[in-house]
Design a protein around this motif. Sequence first.
Motif, PDB file in Angstrom:
ATOM      1  N   ARG A 233       2.783   0.230  10.870  1.00 20.02           N
ATOM      2  CA  ARG A 233       3.799  -0.626  11.496  1.00 20.02           C
ATOM      3  C   ARG A 233       3.215  -2.017  11.677  1.00 20.02           C
ATOM      4  N   MET A 234       3.420  -2.859  10.669  1.00 16.27           N
ATOM      5  CA  MET A 234       2.836  -4.207  10.739  1.00 16.27           C
ATOM      6  C   MET A 234       3.495  -5.033  11.843  1.00 16.27           C
ATOM      7  N   LYS A 235       4.719  -4.627  12.254  1.00 17.12           N
ATOM      8  CA  LYS A 235       5.429  -5.465  13.231  1.00 17.12           C
ATOM      9  C   LYS A 235       5.098  -5.095  14.676  1.00 17.12           C
ATOM     10  N   LYS A 236       4.399  -3.985  14.883  1.00 18.72           N
ATOM     11  CA  LYS A 236       4.115  -3.599  16.271  1.00 18.72           C
ATOM     12  C   LYS A 236       2.995  -4.482  16.826  1.00 18.72           C
ATOM     13  N   ALA A 237       2.652  -4.275  18.083  1.00 19.81           N
ATOM     14  CA  ALA A 237       1.559  -5.044  18.694  1.00 19.81           C
ATOM     15  C   ALA A 237       0.284  -4.833  17.884  1.00 19.81           C
ATOM     16  N   ASP A 238      -0.704  -5.652  18.105  1.00 21.58           N
ATOM     17  CA  ASP A 238      -1.898  -5.663  17.264  1.00 21.58           C
ATOM     18  C   ASP A 238      -2.601  -4.296  17.236  1.00 21.58           C
ATOM     19  N   PHE A 239      -3.243  -4.004  16.125  1.00 24.78           N
ATOM     20  CA  PHE A 239      -4.067  -2.786  16.027  1.00 24.78           C
ATOM     21  C   PHE A 239      -5.279  -3.095  15.162  1.00 24.78           C
ATOM     22  N   ILE A 240      -6.310  -2.284  15.314  1.00 23.50           N
ATOM     23  CA  ILE A 240      -7.554  -2.533  14.574  1.00 23.50           C
ATOM     24  C   ILE A 240      -7.280  -2.410  13.072  1.00 23.50           C
ATOM     25  N   GLY A 241      -7.667  -3.408  12.340  1.00 20.79           N
ATOM     26  CA  GLY A 241      -7.491  -3.388  10.889  1.00 20.79           C
ATOM     27  C   GLY A 241      -6.288  -4.166  10.398  1.00 20.79           C
ATOM     28  N   ARG A 242      -5.448  -4.579  11.320  1.00 20.42           N
ATOM     29  CA  ARG A 242      -4.196  -5.202  10.909  1.00 20.42           C
ATOM     30  C   ARG A 242      -4.419  -6.515  10.145  1.00 20.42           C
ATOM     31  N   GLN A 243      -5.369  -7.326  10.621  1.00 26.97           N
ATOM     32  CA  GLN A 243      -5.581  -8.604   9.926  1.00 26.97           C
ATOM     33  C   GLN A 243      -6.053  -8.380   8.490  1.00 26.97           C
ATOM     34  N   ALA A 244      -6.881  -7.383   8.326  1.00 27.02           N
ATOM     35  CA  ALA A 244      -7.346  -7.083   6.964  1.00 27.02           C
ATOM     36  C   ALA A 244      -6.171  -6.661   6.091  1.00 27.02           C
ATOM     37  N   LEU A 245      -5.259  -5.880   6.676  1.00 24.25           N
ATOM     38  CA  LEU A 245      -4.085  -5.452   5.901  1.00 24.25           C
ATOM     39  C   LEU A 245      -3.221  -6.659   5.531  1.00 24.25           C
ATOM     40  N   GLU A 246      -3.101  -7.598   6.466  1.00 23.13           N
ATOM     41  CA  GLU A 246      -2.309  -8.800   6.169  1.00 23.13           C
ATOM     42  C   GLU A 246      -2.929  -9.562   5.003  1.00 23.13           C
ATOM     43  N   ARG A 247      -4.254  -9.649   5.059  1.00 24.90           N
ATOM     44  CA  ARG A 247      -4.934 -10.374   3.970  1.00 24.90           C
ATOM     45  C   ARG A 247      -4.721  -9.655   2.641  1.00 24.90           C
ATOM     46  N   GLN A 248      -4.770  -8.313   2.702  1.00 23.61           N
ATOM     47  CA  GLN A 248      -4.585  -7.571   1.456  1.00 23.61           C
ATOM     48  C   GLN A 248      -3.159  -7.714   0.930  1.00 23.61           C
ATOM     49  N   GLN A 249      -2.211  -7.711   1.859  1.00 24.79           N
ATOM     50  CA  GLN A 249      -0.819  -7.894   1.440  1.00 24.79           C
ATOM     51  C   GLN A 249      -0.650  -9.226   0.717  1.00 24.79           C
ATOM     52  N   ALA A 250      -1.290 -10.250   1.276  1.00 27.93           N
ATOM     53  CA  ALA A 250      -1.143 -11.589   0.701  1.00 27.93           C
ATOM     54  C   ALA A 250      -1.845 -11.675  -0.656  1.00 27.93           C
ATOM     55  N   ALA A 251      -3.002 -11.049  -0.744  1.00 27.21           N
ATOM     56  CA  ALA A 251      -3.802 -11.176  -1.967  1.00 27.21           C
ATOM     57  C   ALA A 251      -3.358 -10.198  -3.049  1.00 27.21           C
ATOM     58  N   GLY A 252      -2.643  -9.151  -2.665  1.00 27.68           N
ATOM     59  CA  GLY A 252      -2.272  -8.107  -3.624  1.00 27.68           C
ATOM     60  C   GLY A 252      -3.155  -6.890  -3.422  1.00 27.68           C
ATOM     61  N   VAL A 253      -2.517  -5.721  -3.517  1.00 30.27           N
ATOM     62  CA  VAL A 253      -3.245  -4.466  -3.271  1.00 30.27           C
ATOM     63  C   VAL A 253      -3.947  -4.076  -4.572  1.00 30.27           C
ATOM     64  N   PRO A 254      -5.287  -3.997  -4.575  1.00 29.99           N
ATOM     65  CA  PRO A 254      -5.995  -3.841  -5.858  1.00 29.99           C
ATOM     66  C   PRO A 254      -5.870  -2.461  -6.485  1.00 29.99           C
ATOM     67  N   ASN A 255      -5.833  -1.409  -5.643  1.00 31.15           N
ATOM     68  CA  ASN A 255      -5.783  -0.036  -6.173  1.00 31.15           C
ATOM     69  C   ASN A 255      -4.540   0.648  -5.651  1.00 31.15           C
ATOM     70  N   ARG A 256      -4.125   1.658  -6.384  1.00 33.12           N
ATOM     71  CA  ARG A 256      -2.954   2.418  -5.937  1.00 33.12           C
ATOM     72  C   ARG A 256      -3.245   3.914  -6.025  1.00 33.12           C
ATOM     73  N   PHE A 257      -2.719   4.612  -5.052  1.00 37.51           N
ATOM     74  CA  PHE A 257      -2.834   6.071  -5.028  1.00 37.51           C
ATOM     75  C   PHE A 257      -1.896   6.650  -6.083  1.00 37.51           C
ATOM     76  N   VAL A 258      -2.358   7.611  -6.820  1.00 35.01           N
ATOM     77  CA  VAL A 258      -1.502   8.273  -7.809  1.00 35.01           C
ATOM     78  C   VAL A 258      -1.661   9.790  -7.743  1.00 35.01           C
ATOM     79  N   THR A 259      -0.601  10.456  -8.174  1.00 34.15           N
ATOM     80  CA  THR A 259      -0.673  11.904  -8.412  1.00 34.15           C
ATOM     81  C   THR A 259      -0.599  12.093  -9.922  1.00 34.15           C
TER      82      THR A 259
END
Length: 819
Positions: A708-734
């Motif tokens: 939940r990116m919109k909820k109050a702050d949580f540990i790791g959130r800033q890193a996730l924001e940076r990754q969202q902006a830069a593009g997610v390098p790997n993807r989970f697959v089945t």
Amino acid sequence: MKTHVRVLVIGGGVVGVSTLYHLTKKGWSDVALIERTELTAGSTWHAAGLLPLFNMSYTVGQLHKYSVDLYKRLPAETGQDVSFHVSGNLRLATCRERMDEYQKYCGTANTIGVPFEVIGARRVKELWPLLEVGGSAETPAIIGALYHPDDGHIAPADLTMALRKGARAGGAEIYEHTEARTIERTAGGEWRVHTSQGEITAQHLVLATGNYARQTGRLLGLDVPAVPVEHQYIVYDESPELKAYRQGGGRELAVLRESDKSYYLREERMGWILGPYEHGAPARFADGVPDWFGRSLFPGDLDRLVPHVEAATRRVPALEHCGLKDIVNGPISYTPDGSPLIGPAWGVRNVWLNEGHSFGITAAGGAGWQLAEWIVEGEPGIDMLAVDPRRFGAYTSKRYVVKKNEETYREVFTIHFPDEERPAGRPAKTSPVYDKLSARGAVWGQRYGWERANWFAPPGVERRDQWSFRRSNYFAHVGNEVRLMREQVGVIDLTPFTKHEVTGPGAEAWLDQLVANKVPTRIGRLALSHALTARGGIRSEFTITKIAEQHFYVVSAGAAERYDGDYLVKALPPDGSVGLRNITNTRGCFVVAGPESRAVLAQLTDTALDNVAFPWLTAQTIEAALAVDVYALRVNFVGSLGWELHFPIEYAHGLFDALFAAGAAHGIGMVGMRAMESLRMEKSYRMWGSDMTPDYTPFEASLERFVRMKKADFIGRQALERQQAAGVPNRFVTLEVHGVTDADPLGNEPLFDKGGRMIGRATSGYYGHHLKKSLAIGYVKADYAEVGTPLGIEILGERKPATVVHESPYDPENLKLKA
Ligand SMILES: Cc1cc2nc3c(=O)[nH]c(=O)nc-3n(C[C@H](O)[C@H](O)[C@H](O)COP(=O)(O)OP(=O)(O)OC[C@H]3O[C@@H](n4cnc5c(N)ncnc54)[C@H](O)[C@@H]3O)c2cc1C
């Protein structure tokens, strides 16, 4: 001597000095090391100096690789030669299972970029002309080998001196003849160490005390599960054959390992060093190292060596013509799983362990590198779960550790099957219904000290695994358990789950900033939630259920009890607004799942179980049979209609009997861990520790729905924001893997694109018995994640075609779960 430093390393073996060196490389110069006698005086001075890159662990493999690379550049950096002989390393195979092991390793090696070659007997002979290729009962024929051209051996003392020079150049201080005797916490939260030369206070302490790990740990109230075992090698005189070969222009022979006979052999001054891993080598110093030991060695034990000497002489007849110069028998630190303890100590802040190293010369570089990263940056740069000291728990009693370490030592060279379950130190922890499960044919395994049923042998079927890298004797029986769960109703005993109770006025807000998902606000709601690292990687997975106002029930992996518990305790707010209780051992857990599970449970409870009264992803506190206060959670890890019943442990027997009585007409039966693996693979459920690790963010793991990116702050959130902006390098697959008839993927297989370029790795795999498909899950570069993308996967050296399929190939809409 300084009286205050930022980091104090205790122990001047290769591991401590490497940690010091790497701290200075990270820019921390206010660091010091104390050593009770002289640098290298522990195990380091007498080590054989081999640097095997080979290791089945993804994490340890990366540490070893880093070390080998570092040691090659250290002389240029420090001006200190380290006698690195890049002789290569040859591991022989004389049976198919051994080749399978090497091929499995090659998958891991590929994913971490370690160069290797799989070679045949002819090439072995070219590389090692003094060796007999064999072909008799006593000296079996070599059917292949694994060759690492890049490793070899080094002089451990010189290596330590080079690291010392590097550390000193970076500002570190080293005090020899300075023993840590007692340690206390200062009012300001620092560590005051009383040494034989006076006091020194430090913000951070690193314990790198080798054979002394248990007694050093005790200074801080820690029971460190590292106890050394005797390890010996023989030094031979000059070998005329070797001398002739070398004087004739032959290059230094690769370090030779005949794994099937449990020994290594390397050149030493025109002679040899022969090192076996023998049966019967005793653990030492479980109660501490006696004062008299110091720099000494144990007397050699020839009887233990003889079978290995004989085997080696048959393989390398030149040994017959060499005199025996010396036997070195020293203590080698071990842990119950053979991997070191690198990372934070539990229960105390700013105390770090770099202990339990049995391949410490090889691992020192990588261990220092990652520990320094962890101390300075707050987290390591790679997934360190496999070596995290908190992977062990309070169950590591002295006797357990002694038994396990002796076993781990003697099994160093045995084939490490992915499904092996070793017998020493068992049973340690059992669920109350252990005997009932045994009576139903349980074939047991062990994890985190707990006995867990891997599968259930039907009457008349032998209760034994034939361990293998391929489908084995239990394959069909596991398939039947999967079908039972998909078509009728099955029970899994998951009592080992880690369980915490979080209470108090601050509980909700505190949990909410720890995890990326929204913590449930309504009683009876539950949420799968991930605690992230500051860099956004997944550190833990919790199922958080709101039981009552200001009362949450937090469940995580059984093997994460100390790992998660320590994290939670250390994260508690100081104001007392949150109560935290580890209730792992006070509640049992049965998973009751399958299309008939509702009909079975309905006979035990008055609680309405229909979809309106008890929808999917909700929880209620119910009575079940005679049990009260049962937390019934409508979730499970198998992807069928069902409930997890978390009950007060004293009701285990009654509830179990009642379930089986009520389920008899519905064909109820037990289901084991291997069937669970198959079931979860069909649902693409990620497993903490293999599919969810700090190496990947929840975005890479395609777990956006739990963030939940919109909820109050949580540990790791800033890193996730940076990754969202830069593009997610790997993807989970089945992946559906095609053409598998024998060896399914199991995790750590490299994935390739059509052109043969490695573009990812499988993190788990298994045969989906219900879907009748071989399945894998893992991570690929983002461009390859589209459904339908054809890929290749390498299983035991064979490239198989695979296709990216929709997540959750079984019941993608969760209709069965919501049934
Ligand atoms: C016979 C033999 C052969 C081996 N061969 C190899 C090999 O080929 N390759 C390989 O990778 N590994 C090998 N090993 C293993 C290797 O020797 C160890 O893993 C490695 O030396 C561990 O280094 P360390 O720094 O952790 O511990 P140590 O070298 O034991 O250093 C710990 C230091 O801590 C000091 N210390 C303890 N307590 C205190 C205190 N209270 N205050 C201050 N100082 C303290 C000790 O004096 C000691 O110097 C071998 C081991 C043996 C026994």
